[in-house]
Design an enzyme around this catalytic site. Structure first.
Site, mmCIF file in Angstrom:
data_model
loop_
_atom_site.group_PDB
_atom_site.id
_atom_site.type_symbol
_atom_site.label_atom_id
_atom_site.label_comp_id
_atom_site.label_asym_id
_atom_site.label_seq_id
_atom_site.Cartn_x
_atom_site.Cartn_y
_atom_site.Cartn_z
ATOM 1 N N HIS A 209 -97.282 -57.839 -1.837
ATOM 2 C CA HIS A 209 -97.045 -56.416 -1.531
ATOM 3 C C HIS A 209 -95.567 -56.138 -1.719
ATOM 4 O O HIS A 209 -94.751 -56.376 -0.817
ATOM 5 C CB HIS A 209 -97.506 -56.119 -0.098
ATOM 6 C CG HIS A 209 -97.405 -54.674 0.285
ATOM 7 N ND1 HIS A 209 -98.204 -54.112 1.265
ATOM 8 C CD2 HIS A 209 -96.613 -53.673 -0.167
ATOM 9 C CE1 HIS A 209 -97.895 -52.827 1.398
ATOM 10 N NE2 HIS A 209 -96.915 -52.536 0.546
ATOM 11 N N HIS B 195 -93.005 -53.311 -3.930
ATOM 12 C CA HIS B 195 -92.801 -52.174 -4.840
ATOM 13 C C HIS B 195 -91.537 -52.448 -5.641
ATOM 14 O O HIS B 195 -90.460 -52.590 -5.034
ATOM 15 C CB HIS B 195 -92.645 -50.881 -4.046
ATOM 16 C CG HIS B 195 -93.822 -50.569 -3.179
ATOM 17 N ND1 HIS B 195 -94.844 -49.745 -3.583
ATOM 18 C CD2 HIS B 195 -94.160 -51.024 -1.946
ATOM 19 C CE1 HIS B 195 -95.756 -49.683 -2.617
ATOM 20 N NE2 HIS B 195 -95.367 -50.446 -1.617
ATOM 21 N N GLU C 255 -101.421 -47.820 7.563
ATOM 22 C CA GLU C 255 -99.988 -48.021 7.838
ATOM 23 C C GLU C 255 -99.613 -46.961 8.884
ATOM 24 O O GLU C 255 -99.270 -47.282 10.013
ATOM 25 C CB GLU C 255 -99.168 -47.869 6.550
ATOM 26 C CG GLU C 255 -97.664 -48.080 6.743
ATOM 27 C CD GLU C 255 -96.857 -47.833 5.456
ATOM 28 O OE1 GLU C 255 -97.362 -47.158 4.529
ATOM 29 O OE2 GLU C 255 -95.688 -48.306 5.394
ATOM 30 N N ASP D 249 -90.476 -53.207 0.494
ATOM 31 C CA ASP D 249 -89.318 -52.609 -0.198
ATOM 32 C C ASP D 249 -88.054 -53.297 0.303
ATOM 33 O O ASP D 249 -87.287 -52.722 1.088
ATOM 34 C CB ASP D 249 -89.263 -51.103 0.109
ATOM 35 C CG ASP D 249 -90.531 -50.399 -0.316
ATOM 36 O OD1 ASP D 249 -90.700 -50.170 -1.524
ATOM 37 O OD2 ASP D 249 -91.369 -50.100 0.560
HETATM 38 N N1 ADE Z 1 -94.106 -46.797 -1.415
HETATM 39 C C1 ADE Z 1 -93.165 -47.728 -1.252
HETATM 40 N N2 ADE Z 1 -93.270 -48.300 -0.051
HETATM 41 C C2 ADE Z 1 -94.322 -47.725 0.579
HETATM 42 C C3 ADE Z 1 -94.942 -47.903 1.832
HETATM 43 N N3 ADE Z 1 -94.517 -48.777 2.740
HETATM 44 N N4 ADE Z 1 -95.992 -47.112 2.136
HETATM 45 C C4 ADE Z 1 -96.438 -46.215 1.254
HETATM 46 N N5 ADE Z 1 -95.890 -46.019 0.064
HETATM 47 C C5 ADE Z 1 -94.841 -46.769 -0.282
HETATM 48 ZN ZN ZN Z 2 -96.059 -50.705 0.287
#
Ligand code: ADE
Ligand code: ZN
Length: 336
Positions: free
Chosen positions: A17, A19, A200, A279
């Site tokens: 996971h 990005h 989330e 991220d």
């Molecule tokens: N895009 C990048 N990080 C994210 C996250 N934690 N939740 C949703 N979209 C995202």
């Molecule tokens: Zn994410």
């Protein structure tokens, strides 16, 4: 370095996971902005970093999308991806499954081909020069329309061989998985696997929708699944992995305190939970820092850390034979 820090640093692991736009470190952001003759909203790296204080997902996304605005050329996407691969190489990550958000770039006139070619070229170098295997996941921005998602999927078809799965990310509240049921049906017909961010900030119902309407192979985050015992039982019964992101959860106030993080509860309930960085440039750590944060706060044993590393390969999109050989590597490491 403490014994547990060393164990985490050295254990072989996968990241599931991540990005790629979320790996954009401020120093590289300024460098690329300058060479593209673009001005950032912030005058220095320190000023930019000082803005990384988020109360929720949306406050983060606003900054994350504005950072990505300086990515224009194929080389920019290469440099971004290559920097991430070098970083995880130093953390003993052997396999990574990377999200990219094509709509973040196409909305600024940056063509799909430039984005994916730069990322793909770096991933090839990751395999040949660093020995890191990878998969690519095209992620649909859920705050945008179904039409925009359709167009993105059509652009992706030309690069089908480079993409393993289609995902769903961005602002969760008010954008349920059902909004994208038709796109995901098409993605499955085209032979892609599917995943979705769910639970989330959004309710357990969104996790049910991801399972039943989008037919996902994994749930990204999934924290709020724990509110629904039937959902937990279903996720456990079907061995649906959760790609959990502890530092992200803390920074976006999905959890208030790392000692309250639900990771051990997930494992205790038989869920295939994994640890990931989401991220890392924005949340204060790559995958090893995420393992370490939960290990310290939840007092994880070496056995639990080994389980998480094994889960990371078991939950991956590697072929069964490759999964088995990676899991054997983890076992060998943990017994030495
Ligand atoms: N895009 C990048 N990080 C994210 C996250 N934690 N939740 C949703 N979209 C995202
Ligand atoms: Zn994410």
């Amino acid at each position: 370095m403490s014994a547990i820090e060393k164990f985490i640093a050295e254990i072989p692991k996968a990241e599931l996971h991540l990005h790629i736009e979320g790996t954009f470190e401020p120093e590289l952001m300024f460098e690329i902005a300058i060479r593209n003759n673009l001005k950032l909203k912030y005058s220095s790296v320190d000023e930019l970093k000082a803005a990384y204080n988020f109360n929720n997902l949306q406050e983060f996304l606003d900054i994350y999308y504005s950072g990505a605005d300086v990515l224009i050329e194929e080389q920019d996407f290469y440099d971004l991806t290559w920097a991430y691969l070098q970083k995880i190489h130093s953390q003993n990550v052997l396999h990574t499954e990377i999200f990219f958000d094509p709509q973040t770039h196409s909305s600024r006139g940056v063509h799909f081909s430039k984005v994916i070619s730069g990322i793909h070229r770096a991933l090839e170098d990751g395999q040949t020069k660093l020995g890191i295997s990878s998969k690519l996941i095209l992620s649909i921005l859920r705050h945008l329309s179904e039409e925009s998602a359709i167009q993105t999927l059509e652009e992706a078809l030309e690069y089908k061989n480079w993409i393993t799965a289609v995902g769903l990310d961005s602002s969760e509240r008010g954008h349920p998985p059902s909004k994208f049921q038709r796109i995901f049906e098409k993605a499955l017909e085209e032979g892609f696997l599917t995943v979705a961010h769910a639970g989330e900030e959004g309710p357990p119902e969104y996790v049910w929708e991801a399972l039943n309407l989008l037919h996902v192979s994994r749930i990204d985050h999934g924290n709020r699944s724990l509110e629904d015992p039937e959902l937990v039982a279903e996720l456990a019964r079907r061995h649906i992995p959760l790609t959990v992101c502890p530092l992200s959860n803390l920074k976006l106030k999905v959890v208030n305190d790392m000692s309250k993080h639900p990771l051990t509860e997930m494992l205790d309930k038989g869920l295939l939970a994994t640890v990931n960085s989401d991220d890392p440039a924005y949340f204060g750590g790559y995958v090893n820092e995420n393992y370490l944060a939960v290990a310290k706060a939840l007092n994880l044993s070496k056995q639990q850390i080994t389980q998480l590393a094994k889960n990371s390969f078991a939950a991956s999109f590697l072929e069964e034979k490759e999964k088995k050989s990676m899991i054997e590597k983890v076992e060998k490491f943990s017994h030495q």
